[in-house]
Design a protein around this motif. Structure first.
Motif, PDB file in Angstrom:
ATOM      1  N   UNK A 186     -60.792   4.441 -82.497  1.00 54.78           N
ATOM      2  CA  UNK A 186     -60.991   5.894 -82.637  1.00 54.78           C
ATOM      3  C   UNK A 186     -61.534   6.481 -81.331  1.00 54.78           C
ATOM      4  N   UNK A 187     -62.480   5.757 -80.727  1.00 57.25           N
ATOM      5  CA  UNK A 187     -63.063   6.241 -79.464  1.00 57.25           C
ATOM      6  C   UNK A 187     -61.996   6.211 -78.362  1.00 57.25           C
ATOM      7  N   UNK A 188     -61.181   5.134 -78.324  1.00 54.87           N
ATOM      8  CA  UNK A 188     -60.098   5.071 -77.314  1.00 54.87           C
ATOM      9  C   UNK A 188     -59.127   6.231 -77.493  1.00 54.87           C
ATOM     10  N   UNK A 189     -58.970   6.683 -78.733  1.00 54.07           N
ATOM     11  CA  UNK A 189     -58.043   7.801 -78.996  1.00 54.07           C
ATOM     12  C   UNK A 189     -58.654   9.150 -78.604  1.00 54.07           C
ATOM     13  N   UNK A 190     -59.956   9.146 -78.272  1.00 53.93           N
ATOM     14  CA  UNK A 190     -60.579  10.392 -77.810  1.00 53.93           C
ATOM     15  C   UNK A 190     -61.712  10.905 -78.672  1.00 53.93           C
ATOM     16  N   UNK A 191     -62.013  10.227 -79.784  1.00 51.34           N
ATOM     17  CA  UNK A 191     -63.134  10.681 -80.624  1.00 51.34           C
ATOM     18  C   UNK A 191     -64.471  10.340 -79.949  1.00 51.34           C
ATOM     19  N   UNK A 192     -65.466  11.175 -80.204  1.00 51.86           N
ATOM     20  CA  UNK A 192     -66.819  10.895 -79.713  1.00 51.86           C
ATOM     21  C   UNK A 192     -67.573  10.171 -80.822  1.00 51.86           C
ATOM     22  N   UNK A 193     -68.276   9.099 -80.475  1.00 56.97           N
ATOM     23  CA  UNK A 193     -69.072   8.355 -81.462  1.00 56.97           C
ATOM     24  C   UNK A 193     -70.541   8.509 -81.127  1.00 56.97           C
ATOM     25  N   UNK A 194     -71.342   8.895 -82.110  1.00 56.78           N
ATOM     26  CA  UNK A 194     -72.796   8.913 -81.916  1.00 56.78           C
ATOM     27  C   UNK A 194     -73.405   7.977 -82.943  1.00 56.78           C
ATOM     28  N   UNK A 195     -74.041   6.908 -82.450  1.00 60.53           N
ATOM     29  CA  UNK A 195     -74.665   5.928 -83.347  1.00 60.53           C
ATOM     30  C   UNK A 195     -76.128   6.302 -83.586  1.00 60.53           C
ATOM     31  N   UNK A 196     -76.732   5.657 -84.573  1.00 62.27           N
ATOM     32  CA  UNK A 196     -78.145   5.866 -84.934  1.00 62.27           C
ATOM     33  C   UNK A 196     -78.449   7.344 -85.143  1.00 62.27           C
ATOM     34  N   UNK A 197     -77.498   8.038 -85.739  1.00 61.14           N
ATOM     35  CA  UNK A 197     -77.727   9.457 -86.054  1.00 61.14           C
ATOM     36  C   UNK A 197     -77.251   9.706 -87.485  1.00 61.14           C
ATOM     37  N   UNK A 198     -78.214  10.080 -88.325  1.00 63.33           N
ATOM     38  CA  UNK A 198     -77.915  10.227 -89.750  1.00 63.33           C
ATOM     39  C   UNK A 198     -77.751  11.698 -90.094  1.00 63.33           C
TER      40      UNK A 198
END
Ligand code: FAD
Length: 241
Positions: A105-117
């Motif tokens: 998903x990230x390679x496709x251009x999505x931004x990922x934010x971890x440790x965020x609820x």
């Protein structure tokens, strides 16, 4: 407030697959995930043949074992019944498999934010606003609630508190690898061991078994004893697992 076309809550297979599709279509997409990835997920990790049709990329490096089919064990009946023509299943580790999907998903251009609820989901006429436990605020026209069984997005949309079942799963590593050959050809489901609408499973992986029990009841007193009794049905429990 940061604006996106699409906010996906949860980086499990549902969220990651949706986010990848949205990003590939050119939508500005963000995934909010409360855990640090890769995260552990209690799961048998068995993929049915349908998964091959859903994913348009190679996930074969994730496959730890392919089983020929399904077998059933019933309490009070003799032995395990093997169904030779039943569905083949690919066995994966959920932390690795889910991580691959979100990486795609990230390679496709999505931004990922971890440790965020995500802690609040509020819908107005024009947009949906998400507030997180870090105080960040995001808005989008489309919010995808892929935040699992206790989804806050689902509750915000009026679908209630979600599913109330309970399960326990452990990864059992046999000291004698021959046990994996003995039990490694089938995914086994056990019925009649768990009160209510429960069942147990034994899913063989590369070097261990995922063994678990689950029930649709919200509470199950003595769950661990029931689990131990289920494990005792299998010879690998006597041989060092
Ligand atoms: C014991 C057990 C065994 C199973 N075995 C199998 C099996 O062998 N094969 C199979 O196909 N299915 C199996 N399943 C079902 C499978 O696990 C689910 O269908 C699948 O995980 C659903 O994927 P999902 O992406 O919708 O949600 P999940 O995989 O649950 O992912 C949800 C994600 O959202 C994150 N999240 C939750 N709340 C928030 C929040 N507020 N903010 C941000 N992030 C959040 C979580 O950390 C998680 O990463 C099993 C389920 C259980 C419980």
């Amino acid at each position: 407030m940061e604006k996106y076309d699409c906010i996906v809550i949860g980086a499990g297979p549902g969220g990651a697959a949706f986010a990848r599709g949205a990003a590939l279509k050119g939508l500005k997409t963000i995934i909010l995930e409360k855990e640090a990835l890769p995260r552990y997920k209690a799961c048998g990790g068995g993929l049915t043949p349908a998964v091959k049709n859903l994913l348009d990329f190679d996930y074969s490096p994730m496959i730890q074992r392919k089983v020929e089919g399904v077998a059933f064990l019933s309490r009070g009946e003799e032995g395990i019944v093997y169904y030779p023509d039943s569905m083949p299943v690919e066995m994966v580790s959920r932390s690795d498999f889910d991580h691959l999907l979100v990486t795609k998903a990230v390679s496709a251009g999505a931004t990922l934010v971890e440790r965020m609820k995500a802690v609040s989901v509020k819908e107005s006429r024009d947009e949906v606003v998400i507030v997180t436990d870090t105080g960040d605020i995001f808005s989008a026209q489309v919010v995808v609630g892929a935040d699992g069984a206790r989804s806050i997005a689902s509750r915000a949309a009026g679908f209630g508190r979600g599913y109330g079942g309970i399960a326990v799963e452990a990864e059992l590593y046999p000291r004698d690898p021959a046990v994996l050959d003995e039990y490694g050809k089938h995914s086994i489901f056990g019925f009649g061991f768990i009160p209510g609408e429960g069942y147990g499973w034994v899913f063989p992986k590369k070097d261990h078994f995922s063994v678990g029990i689950g029930t649709s009841r919200a509470r199950m007193p003595g769950l661990i004893s029931i689990y131990e009794a289920f494990v005792k049905q299998f010879r690998f429990s006597e041989r060092g697992a």
